[in-house]
Design an enzyme around this catalytic site. Structure first.
Site, PDB file in Angstrom:
ATOM      1  CB  CYS A 111     -42.285  65.697  17.192  1.00 39.92           C
ATOM      2  SG  CYS A 111     -41.710  64.602  18.491  1.00 39.92           S
ATOM      3  CE  LYS A 152     -39.534  65.597   8.286  1.00 41.53           C
ATOM      4  NZ  LYS A 152     -39.964  64.805   9.439  1.00 41.53           N
TER       5      LYS A 152
HETATM    6  C1  LIG Z   1     -36.256  57.226  14.818  1.00 41.22           C
HETATM    7  C2  LIG Z   1     -36.861  58.409  14.130  1.00 41.22           C
HETATM    8  C3  LIG Z   1     -36.563  59.697  14.577  1.00 41.22           C
HETATM    9  C4  LIG Z   1     -37.137  60.822  13.958  1.00 41.22           C
HETATM   10  N1  LIG Z   1     -36.799  62.076  14.393  1.00 41.22           N
HETATM   11  C5  LIG Z   1     -37.321  63.184  13.758  1.00 41.22           C
HETATM   12  C6  LIG Z   1     -36.946  64.511  14.137  1.00 41.22           C
HETATM   13  O1  LIG Z   1     -36.126  64.743  15.043  1.00 41.22           O
HETATM   14  N2  LIG Z   1     -37.530  65.540  13.458  1.00 41.22           N
HETATM   15  C7  LIG Z   1     -38.425  65.344  12.448  1.00 41.22           C
HETATM   16  O2  LIG Z   1     -38.919  66.300  11.854  1.00 41.22           O
HETATM   17  N3  LIG Z   1     -38.766  64.096  12.050  1.00 41.22           N
HETATM   18  C8  LIG Z   1     -38.234  63.023  12.678  1.00 41.22           C
HETATM   19  N4  LIG Z   1     -38.558  61.760  12.238  1.00 41.22           N
HETATM   20  C9  LIG Z   1     -39.410  61.603  11.029  1.00 41.22           C
HETATM   21  C10 LIG Z   1     -38.536  61.481   9.766  1.00 41.22           C
HETATM   22  O3  LIG Z   1     -37.822  62.673   9.534  1.00 41.22           O
HETATM   23  C11 LIG Z   1     -39.403  61.175   8.534  1.00 41.22           C
HETATM   24  O4  LIG Z   1     -40.334  62.202   8.387  1.00 41.22           O
HETATM   25  C12 LIG Z   1     -40.132  59.842   8.647  1.00 41.22           C
HETATM   26  O5  LIG Z   1     -39.262  58.812   9.097  1.00 41.22           O
HETATM   27  C13 LIG Z   1     -40.761  59.446   7.303  1.00 41.22           C
HETATM   28  O6  LIG Z   1     -39.777  59.300   6.312  1.00 41.22           O
HETATM   29  P1  LIG Z   1     -39.227  57.854   5.859  1.00 41.22           P
HETATM   30  O7  LIG Z   1     -40.435  57.015   5.533  1.00 41.22           O
HETATM   31  O8  LIG Z   1     -38.343  58.168   4.689  1.00 41.22           O
HETATM   32  O9  LIG Z   1     -38.476  57.288   7.040  1.00 41.22           O
HETATM   33  C14 LIG Z   1     -38.027  60.649  12.860  1.00 41.22           C
HETATM   34  C15 LIG Z   1     -38.309  59.342  12.413  1.00 41.22           C
HETATM   35  C16 LIG Z   1     -37.750  58.240  13.025  1.00 41.22           C
HETATM   36  C17 LIG Z   1     -38.092  56.854  12.506  1.00 41.22           C
END
Ligand SMILES: Cc1cc2nc3c(=O)[nH]c(=O)nc-3n(C[C@H](O)[C@H](O)[C@H](O)COP(=O)(O)O)c2cc1C
Length: 324
Positions: A111, A152
């Site tokens: 985060c 993660k």
């Molecule tokens: C709006 C938003 C909220 C997110 N909230 C979390 C979360 O609560 N916990 C977490 O581990 N990652 C969180 N992430 C990261 C995502 O789980 C992911 O790792 C990141 O978006 C990259 O993957 P993607 O390119 O497929 O979106 C968040 C990402 C976004 C954009």
């Protein structure tokens, strides 16, 4: 193409996970997306742990699926994600989540929030593999080995110097697998995600590494797997932009013909989302939620762009409903 057998010890039987996304992927979104199919499991939004044992209602608010054996109505398990840096309270809260029926525990070390990082939680811990190890180890001590425990990670805080050390720390502490968002905190959400780094981490560890970042299509999935060598993936924004992305990928893996969902099939999902909120959420907040989803959907569906333009100035869901 069929999915090869990863020689690594496996505790996740299949390979597409729905990412946690605070404020976007809540229990309603998980219900809709897992009903479409293709997901092996989901991870909840994070439960923020500071210095106390949280009451059951906090866990149930973030993962209402705990009231239903820890699964979405489609039967897809929802792992509870914890965020914090204090090994003792993280362990106590992990124990509580398990008592409440969580089918798995994930620990968030990615985060980027300044507030969270200032309180020694999330991505800031990527600067200190020993601290990551202590948190995961304390949690492992209370999470029985038949319950999956994962962490993660991002590739680092402002550089990748500790990417492998952090993964090794998670592994040494007894986690079953590691999900790696292939960006540093400094990278934010910038594309392209660095899948090459996933390969280096994957080669350095013996537990499975789940690849995450920029998997937005079947082609991305295939390329990510090829570059990273990871069998398992986690999908974030792509899952919202393309609600049947996991199903498309599964069909590709199984060599089954599949026709991607059309806008006429997607539009009722927006209505379903709104209607599921009507009893408990203010009308204008429902409107905002529908617009938020449309912003993601615009990427793949030209109709979503038009729909967004039509409702842009309307805040009430009662009115939006008629347009949808
Ligand atoms: C709006 C938003 C909220 C997110 N909230 C979390 C979360 O609560 N916990 C977490 O581990 N990652 C969180 N992430 C990261 C995502 O789980 C992911 O790792 C990141 O978006 C990259 O993957 P993607 O390119 O497929 O979106 C968040 C990402 C976004 C954009």
């Amino acid at each position: 193409m069929t999915v090869g057998v990863n020689p690594k010890q496996r505790k996740i039987a299949m390979n597409i996970m729905l990412a946690p996304m605070e404020g976007v992927v809540d229990h309603r979104m998980r219900e809709i997306l897992t009903a479409i199919g293709g997901y092996h499991s989901c991870v909840s939004e994070f439960v923020r742990v500071t210095d106390s044992l949280l009451p059951a209602k906090v866990f149930r608010r973030i993962s209402p699926e705990l009231n239903d054996a820890g699964s979405t109505p489609a039967g897809t398990p929802v792992t509870v994600q914890l965020l914090g840096g204090n090994p003792e309270t993280m362990a106590a809260n992990a124990n509580k989540a398990i008592e409440l029926g969580a089918p798995g525990i994930d620990i968030n070390f990615g985060c980027p929030s300044r507030l969270v990082n200032r309180k020694a939680g999330g991505a800031i811990l990527l600067k200190n593999p020993a601290h990551i190890h202590d948190v995961v180890k304390a949690v492992r001590e209370v999470v029985a080995t038949d319950i999956p425990l994962s962490a993660k990670l991002r590739l680092g805080y402002d550089n990748t110097d500790l990417a492998i050390d952090n993964a090794l720390a998670v592994q040494a502490a007894g986690a079953d697998f590691i999900t790696v968002h292939a960006r540093t905190r400094a990278d934010g959400y910038k594309s392209p995600a660095r899948w090459g780094w996933l390969a280096r981490i994957n080669e350095s560890t013996h537990i499975p590494v789940v690849a995450n970042g920029d998997i937005n299509s079947v082609e991305d999935y295939l390329r990510c797997r090829q570059i990273s060598g990871c069998d398992d993936v986690m999908i974030g924004r792509g899952a919202i932009a393309t609600p049947d992305l996991a199903k498309q990928i599964r069909s590709q893996q199984q060599d089954i013909a599949y026709k991607p969902m059309t806008w006429d099939e997607i539009r009722p999902l927006l209505l379903q989302m709104g209607q599921s909120m009507e009893a408990t959420v203010k009308d204008k907040h429902i409107g905002m939620r529908i617009k938020q989803w449309l912003v993601y959907l615009k990427r793949d569906y030209i109709e979503a762009q038009r729909c967004f333009e039509n409702i842009r100035k309307i805040s009430s869901f009662s009115e939006i409903k008629n347009i949808l």
